[in-house]
Motif scaffolding. Sequence first.
Motif, PDB file in Angstrom:
ATOM      1  N   GLN A 247      -1.560  72.268 -32.863  1.00  0.00           N
ATOM      2  CA  GLN A 247      -1.517  71.443 -31.658  1.00  0.00           C
ATOM      3  C   GLN A 247      -2.097  70.057 -31.920  1.00  0.00           C
ATOM      4  O   GLN A 247      -1.551  69.043 -31.462  1.00  0.00           O
ATOM      5  CB  GLN A 247      -2.278  72.146 -30.531  1.00  0.00           C
ATOM      6  CG  GLN A 247      -1.605  73.411 -30.035  1.00  0.00           C
ATOM      7  CD  GLN A 247      -2.450  74.181 -29.029  1.00  0.00           C
ATOM      8  OE1 GLN A 247      -3.675  73.972 -28.938  1.00  0.00           O
ATOM      9  NE2 GLN A 247      -1.830  75.065 -28.280  1.00  0.00           N
ATOM     10  N   ASP A 248      -3.192  70.004 -32.670  1.00  0.00           N
ATOM     11  CA  ASP A 248      -3.800  68.719 -32.999  1.00  0.00           C
ATOM     12  C   ASP A 248      -2.868  67.882 -33.866  1.00  0.00           C
ATOM     13  O   ASP A 248      -2.725  66.673 -33.646  1.00  0.00           O
ATOM     14  CB  ASP A 248      -5.121  68.947 -33.738  1.00  0.00           C
ATOM     15  CG  ASP A 248      -5.736  67.656 -34.247  1.00  0.00           C
ATOM     16  OD1 ASP A 248      -6.305  66.910 -33.440  1.00  0.00           O
ATOM     17  OD2 ASP A 248      -5.623  67.394 -35.464  1.00  0.00           O
ATOM     18  N   SER A 249      -2.219  68.516 -34.832  1.00  0.00           N
ATOM     19  CA  SER A 249      -1.312  67.794 -35.720  1.00  0.00           C
ATOM     20  C   SER A 249      -0.136  67.215 -34.947  1.00  0.00           C
ATOM     21  O   SER A 249       0.274  66.068 -35.176  1.00  0.00           O
ATOM     22  CB  SER A 249      -0.815  68.740 -36.821  1.00  0.00           C
ATOM     23  OG  SER A 249       0.087  68.093 -37.681  1.00  0.00           O
ATOM     24  N   GLU A 250       0.406  67.977 -34.011  1.00  0.00           N
ATOM     25  CA  GLU A 250       1.526  67.498 -33.210  1.00  0.00           C
ATOM     26  C   GLU A 250       1.105  66.330 -32.327  1.00  0.00           C
ATOM     27  O   GLU A 250       1.836  65.328 -32.202  1.00  0.00           O
ATOM     28  CB  GLU A 250       2.082  68.640 -32.363  1.00  0.00           C
ATOM     29  CG  GLU A 250       2.780  69.724 -33.193  1.00  0.00           C
ATOM     30  CD  GLU A 250       3.128  70.948 -32.372  1.00  0.00           C
ATOM     31  OE1 GLU A 250       2.676  71.024 -31.200  1.00  0.00           O
ATOM     32  OE2 GLU A 250       3.824  71.849 -32.889  1.00  0.00           O
ATOM     33  N   ALA A 251      -0.080  66.434 -31.726  1.00  0.00           N
ATOM     34  CA  ALA A 251      -0.569  65.353 -30.861  1.00  0.00           C
ATOM     35  C   ALA A 251      -0.854  64.097 -31.668  1.00  0.00           C
ATOM     36  O   ALA A 251      -0.562  62.977 -31.222  1.00  0.00           O
ATOM     37  CB  ALA A 251      -1.822  65.812 -30.124  1.00  0.00           C
ATOM     38  N   TYR A 252      -1.403  64.268 -32.870  1.00  0.00           N
ATOM     39  CA  TYR A 252      -1.729  63.111 -33.714  1.00  0.00           C
ATOM     40  C   TYR A 252      -0.447  62.424 -34.183  1.00  0.00           C
ATOM     41  O   TYR A 252      -0.360  61.188 -34.199  1.00  0.00           O
ATOM     42  CB  TYR A 252      -2.561  63.564 -34.904  1.00  0.00           C
ATOM     43  CG  TYR A 252      -3.010  62.445 -35.798  1.00  0.00           C
ATOM     44  CD1 TYR A 252      -3.917  61.491 -35.363  1.00  0.00           C
ATOM     45  CD2 TYR A 252      -2.534  62.341 -37.116  1.00  0.00           C
ATOM     46  CE1 TYR A 252      -4.332  60.451 -36.166  1.00  0.00           C
ATOM     47  CE2 TYR A 252      -2.940  61.302 -37.937  1.00  0.00           C
ATOM     48  CZ  TYR A 252      -3.855  60.363 -37.465  1.00  0.00           C
ATOM     49  OH  TYR A 252      -4.246  59.348 -38.269  1.00  0.00           O
ATOM     50  N   ALA A 253       0.548  63.224 -34.600  1.00  0.00           N
ATOM     51  CA  ALA A 253       1.825  62.651 -35.029  1.00  0.00           C
ATOM     52  C   ALA A 253       2.488  61.877 -33.895  1.00  0.00           C
ATOM     53  O   ALA A 253       3.063  60.799 -34.106  1.00  0.00           O
ATOM     54  CB  ALA A 253       2.745  63.749 -35.527  1.00  0.00           C
ATOM     55  N   LYS A 254       2.394  62.390 -32.690  1.00  0.00           N
ATOM     56  CA  LYS A 254       2.975  61.704 -31.533  1.00  0.00           C
ATOM     57  C   LYS A 254       2.248  60.394 -31.276  1.00  0.00           C
ATOM     58  O   LYS A 254       2.890  59.347 -31.003  1.00  0.00           O
ATOM     59  CB  LYS A 254       2.884  62.605 -30.294  1.00  0.00           C
ATOM     60  CG  LYS A 254       3.492  61.985 -29.042  1.00  0.00           C
ATOM     61  CD  LYS A 254       3.406  62.946 -27.865  1.00  0.00           C
ATOM     62  CE  LYS A 254       3.995  62.303 -26.611  1.00  0.00           C
ATOM     63  NZ  LYS A 254       3.895  63.207 -25.435  1.00  0.00           N
ATOM     64  N   ALA A 255       0.909  60.417 -31.393  1.00  0.00           N
ATOM     65  CA  ALA A 255       0.130  59.200 -31.166  1.00  0.00           C
ATOM     66  C   ALA A 255       0.455  58.138 -32.214  1.00  0.00           C
ATOM     67  O   ALA A 255       0.546  56.952 -31.898  1.00  0.00           O
ATOM     68  CB  ALA A 255      -1.363  59.532 -31.189  1.00  0.00           C
ATOM     69  N   LEU A 256       0.649  58.565 -33.462  1.00  0.00           N
ATOM     70  CA  LEU A 256       1.002  57.610 -34.512  1.00  0.00           C
ATOM     71  C   LEU A 256       2.362  56.986 -34.232  1.00  0.00           C
ATOM     72  O   LEU A 256       2.566  55.782 -34.438  1.00  0.00           O
ATOM     73  CB  LEU A 256       1.029  58.317 -35.866  1.00  0.00           C
ATOM     74  CG  LEU A 256      -0.313  58.645 -36.530  1.00  0.00           C
ATOM     75  CD1 LEU A 256      -0.086  59.376 -37.845  1.00  0.00           C
ATOM     76  CD2 LEU A 256      -1.128  57.370 -36.767  1.00  0.00           C
ATOM     77  N   ALA A 257       3.306  57.801 -33.788  1.00  0.00           N
ATOM     78  CA  ALA A 257       4.654  57.310 -33.508  1.00  0.00           C
ATOM     79  C   ALA A 257       4.657  56.300 -32.361  1.00  0.00           C
ATOM     80  O   ALA A 257       5.484  55.385 -32.325  1.00  0.00           O
ATOM     81  CB  ALA A 257       5.586  58.468 -33.212  1.00  0.00           C
TER      82      ALA A 257
END
Length: 259
Positions: A247-257
């Motif tokens: 969940q953290d990885s998905e949220a971080y990837a979204k924030a980077l995008a």
Amino acid sequence: MPKPSPRLAEVLKTTRISPSIQRIHLGGEELNAFPTVTPGAYIKLMFDLNGRPLTSAGEKGNFAMRTYTVNSVNPDKPEITVDMVLHATDGLTGPAAAWAVNAQIGDKIMIAGPGTSKGLSESYDWVLLAGDLTALPSIRNHLASLPKDAKGYAVISIEHNDDIVSLETPEAVDVIWEIKSSLTETISSLTWHEGQPAVWIACEFSDMRNIRRWLKDEKSLPHEQLYISSYWKKGRSEDQHKIDKRQDSEAYAKALAES
């Protein structure tokens, strides 16, 4: 490429190498084909839901797996070693730590893997390796694989003075052992070398998030220069941590995008 089938391994030797680490030597005929691995490679120890080690690929039902970095491989014996940190919460340990403490020569356990993780960036001027005891085998192997003229830091958070071990490292890489202190604070206090670093960090979940935020906000480190991962999370089993981590990885990837 299909995942390798689980292998039956046998305990050849077990040694407490520090107050916090049990080193388990695993061998057996099924490790004859165990491949050469790179720093950061890992295996998964397999247990039933009662915490007992699986000893046959044919055992049915649900099972649990616990992930450990491959510390060393000797294909001639064959033999692999894993260094198992003896985590305890309120005096209780998980199935892997309990097994590590009580394992005897000749005991059997199924293992899966090996798996691999992202290594150091191929292009860098200096290195920063950091983590707690769960990351020590990877840090040790990365240090040993560095060119002799490499420079930088290796920061390792430990619980006891006796957890300090000998490391093969280039002369210009400073090894910093921090006892029961904040990994985030230690890393953020380092003098940043000139040029582009290759950063490899693995630690507890909350520490990972704090360090990742600092690297992004304060150092603007390019993503391709960084490997950072949580190997565990306080108060959570590996299965629970895996969910949190995804969940953290998905949220971080979204924030980077979106940034």
